[in-house]
Design an enzyme around this catalytic site. Structure first.
Site, short mmCIF file in Angstrom:
data_model
loop_
_atom_site.label_atom_id
_atom_site.label_comp_id
_atom_site.label_asym_id
_atom_site.label_seq_id
_atom_site.Cartn_x
_atom_site.Cartn_y
_atom_site.Cartn_z
N LYS A 1 -24.38 -12.08 14.99
CA LYS A 1 -23.30 -11.54 15.82
C LYS A 1 -23.29 -12.14 17.23
O LYS A 1 -24.33 -12.38 17.82
CB LYS A 1 -23.44 -10.02 15.91
CG LYS A 1 -23.41 -9.34 14.53
CD LYS A 1 -23.91 -7.91 14.61
CE LYS A 1 -24.05 -7.31 13.23
NZ LYS A 1 -24.68 -5.97 13.25
N GLU B 1 -24.14 -10.88 -4.28
CA GLU B 1 -23.04 -9.93 -4.39
C GLU B 1 -21.73 -10.63 -4.06
O GLU B 1 -21.71 -11.75 -3.54
CB GLU B 1 -23.26 -8.72 -3.47
CG GLU B 1 -23.35 -9.06 -2.00
CD GLU B 1 -23.75 -7.83 -1.15
OE1 GLU B 1 -24.06 -6.78 -1.74
OE2 GLU B 1 -23.77 -7.97 0.07
N HIS C 1 -16.56 -7.62 9.36
CA HIS C 1 -17.87 -6.98 9.35
C HIS C 1 -17.78 -5.79 10.29
O HIS C 1 -17.70 -5.96 11.52
CB HIS C 1 -18.94 -7.97 9.80
CG HIS C 1 -20.34 -7.46 9.68
ND1 HIS C 1 -21.40 -8.29 9.43
CD2 HIS C 1 -20.85 -6.22 9.77
CE1 HIS C 1 -22.51 -7.58 9.37
NE2 HIS C 1 -22.20 -6.32 9.58
N ARG D 1 -32.63 1.25 13.03
CA ARG D 1 -33.05 1.04 14.42
C ARG D 1 -31.83 1.15 15.32
O ARG D 1 -30.70 1.28 14.84
CB ARG D 1 -33.67 -0.35 14.59
CG ARG D 1 -32.75 -1.48 14.12
CD ARG D 1 -33.35 -2.84 14.32
NE ARG D 1 -32.64 -3.89 13.60
CZ ARG D 1 -31.55 -4.51 14.02
NH1 ARG D 1 -31.02 -4.15 15.18
NH2 ARG D 1 -30.98 -5.45 13.30
N GLU E 1 -23.88 -0.74 7.85
CA GLU E 1 -23.06 -1.94 7.95
C GLU E 1 -22.21 -2.09 6.70
O GLU E 1 -22.68 -1.92 5.58
CB GLU E 1 -23.95 -3.17 8.16
CG GLU E 1 -24.82 -3.07 9.39
CD GLU E 1 -25.18 -4.43 9.97
OE1 GLU E 1 -24.48 -5.41 9.67
OE2 GLU E 1 -26.15 -4.49 10.72
N GLY F 1 -28.62 -11.24 9.28
CA GLY F 1 -27.91 -12.37 8.69
C GLY F 1 -28.78 -13.57 8.41
O GLY F 1 -28.28 -14.62 8.01
N ARG G 1 -22.26 -11.34 23.85
CA ARG G 1 -23.67 -11.70 24.00
C ARG G 1 -23.79 -13.04 24.71
O ARG G 1 -23.33 -14.07 24.20
CB ARG G 1 -24.35 -11.76 22.63
CG ARG G 1 -24.26 -10.47 21.84
CD ARG G 1 -25.23 -10.46 20.69
NE ARG G 1 -24.97 -9.34 19.79
CZ ARG G 1 -25.81 -8.94 18.85
NH1 ARG G 1 -26.95 -9.57 18.67
NH2 ARG G 1 -25.50 -7.93 18.05
#
Length: 448
Positions: free
Chosen positions: A237, A200, A208, A293, A275, A165, A337
């Protein structure tokens, strides 16, 4: 199977990879900077090599130093974790060129998917839905304005390279488009060495949602369910969950099938993520990018499937079969997180951790990078730990998450624990109707 693996990362993800490596009987080798010498992952490894000072460019991003550490320790494989060099095709090629096993997808796949415009084009050819947008880099702001008019406002402007992001911005008219284009172009050049910009369609109120894929050694690609990553600040995130409250069984089936097609189209191997942007009202989705990854939010997938993704990465890299025969999902999992940052403005914090008390109990998993008495510096991402919970259903998981947050104590520096408690108490999160704008609404200035 190789017998030793060097983990080219730090903090909680290094600890995470080391844990599985040792459980599989592999020698785990850590690399670290001077700033990280006292962090848990260094002592958890069987061997550790100092790379250099705290500056990432002189330590974790210093490819010659990492390769020399692999040579000195005779590491047979290299796992890049989920940041730094994890999506560097050049590093992957260098590892293989030095006769070591790269625990990740082929370098060509990393290179092809590392360019968002190229990956959009490849996915369209593979029959994966993509949002209306450009098919080549936007060279100047005049062209950007023309393309935005063609696509229709609002639009999302982002660097064609990089991920996480970084550098993204939404534009609702030509004035904000010019600002977003200038910011994305400057950020792309500074952070990724390329000024290519992508535009876009932007979908207000979107979710998301990403799909975890695993490319097996025999060429098969399997999907291991989806994760909702809509809780974001600055397009990064903060909280994730699986399954997504916004995805119906029919939409889930379509998304997982598209993700498998995406992996097959590029010959994917190992763990990766497709994603997507989901329009809940239309029950439709569009491809955003492929992360080549292991994702930071992989624990929620592990909690509902019982599959150790790092173990599967090792198995695929060694050319072995994976350890599961089918994919079944059970219950609900959330990841929160825990960050060293001001919970109001989200500015990073640093300092010594005076108190670190983790919650314990059924269904609670903590992936931590720090401990009491260790220091958080300004050199790295502010992630301290990932608080993960699993429950029989979403209500059960939310209850466990609230209790765990209430019991998590970190003192000595600012953290976002108060913000996470606030998030779980917000009605739109509690009932699962939130979208990517939830954090903005939580921190919107109050009128009057």
């Amino acid at each position: 199977m190789f017998e030793s693996v060097l983990v080219a990362n730090r903090g909680e993800i290094a600890s995470r990879v080391i844990h599985t490596a040792r459980a599989m009987g592999l020698k785990a080798i850590a690399v670290y900077s001077q700033a990280d010498a006292d962090l848990p992952f260094v002592s958890e490894a069987d061997e550790a090599v100092l790379l250099g000072p705290g500056d990432p460019a002189r330590s974790y991003l210093n490819v010659p130093a990492v390769l020399e550490a692999a040579r000195r320790t005779n590491a047979q494989a290299v796992h890049p974790g989920d940041g730094f060099l994890a999506e560097s095709a050049a590093f992957a090629r260098a590892v293989a060129g030095h006769g070591r096993v790269w625990v990740g997808p082929p370098p060509l796949v990393i290179a092809r998917m590392g360019d968002k415009i190229n990956s959009r084009n490849l996915m369209k050819e593979a029959g994966v839905p993509v949002a209306t947008g450009v098919w080549e880099p936007v060279p100047d702001v005049r062209t950007a304005a023309e393309e935005a008019e063609r696509i229709g406002y609002p639009v999302m402007v982002k660097p064609a390279a990089g991920g996480g992001g970084i550098g993204m911005g939404a534009a609702h008219d030509e004035e904000t488009l010019r600002e977003a284009y200038a910011a994305a172009r400057a950020g792309a050049e500074r952070l990724f060495g390329r000024s290519d910009v992508l535009i876009e369609r932007y979908v207000p109120g979107a979710r998301h949602v990403e799909v975890q894929i695993l490319g097996l050694a025999d060429g098969t690609v399997v999907a291991l369910g989806e994760r909702d990553c809509s809780v974001q600040r600055r397009h990064q995130k903060v909280a994730e969950e699986t399954p997504s409250p916004a995805v119906t069984p029919a939409l889930r089936e379509r998304m997982l099938a598209a993700a498998v097609r995406a992996g097959e189209a590029v010959g994917y191997r190992g763990a990766g993520t497709v994603e997507c942007l989901v329009d809940p009202a239309a029950q439709d989705f569009f491809f955003l990018e492929m992360d080549t990854r292991l994702q930071a939010e992989h624990p929620v997938t592990e909690l509902v499937t019982g599959i150790d993704l790092v173990e599967q990465q090792f198995r695929v890299a060694a050319g072995e079969p994976v350890s599961f025969t089918d994919v079944t999902s059970r219950g609900q999992a959330l990841e929160l997180r825990v960050l060293a940052e001001d919970p109001q403005r989200f500015l990073p914090a640093s300092g010594e951790i005076k108190v670190w008390e983790e919650p314990v109990g059924d269904g609670i998993r903590i992936d931590a990078g720090y401990a009491e008495g260790t220091a958080v510096t300004s050199h790295y991402d502010p992630l301290l730990a990932k608080l993960c919970v699993h429950g029989d259903d979403r209500g059960h998981a939310l209850g466990r998450a609230r209790a765990a947050l209430g019991a998590f104590r970190i003192e000595g520096l600012a953290t976002n624990l108060p913000f996470l408690r606030e998030l779980l108490g917000r009605p739109e999160f509690a009932d699962g109707t939130y979208d990517t704008g939830v954090v903005g609404r939580m921190r919107a200035p109050r009128s009057g």
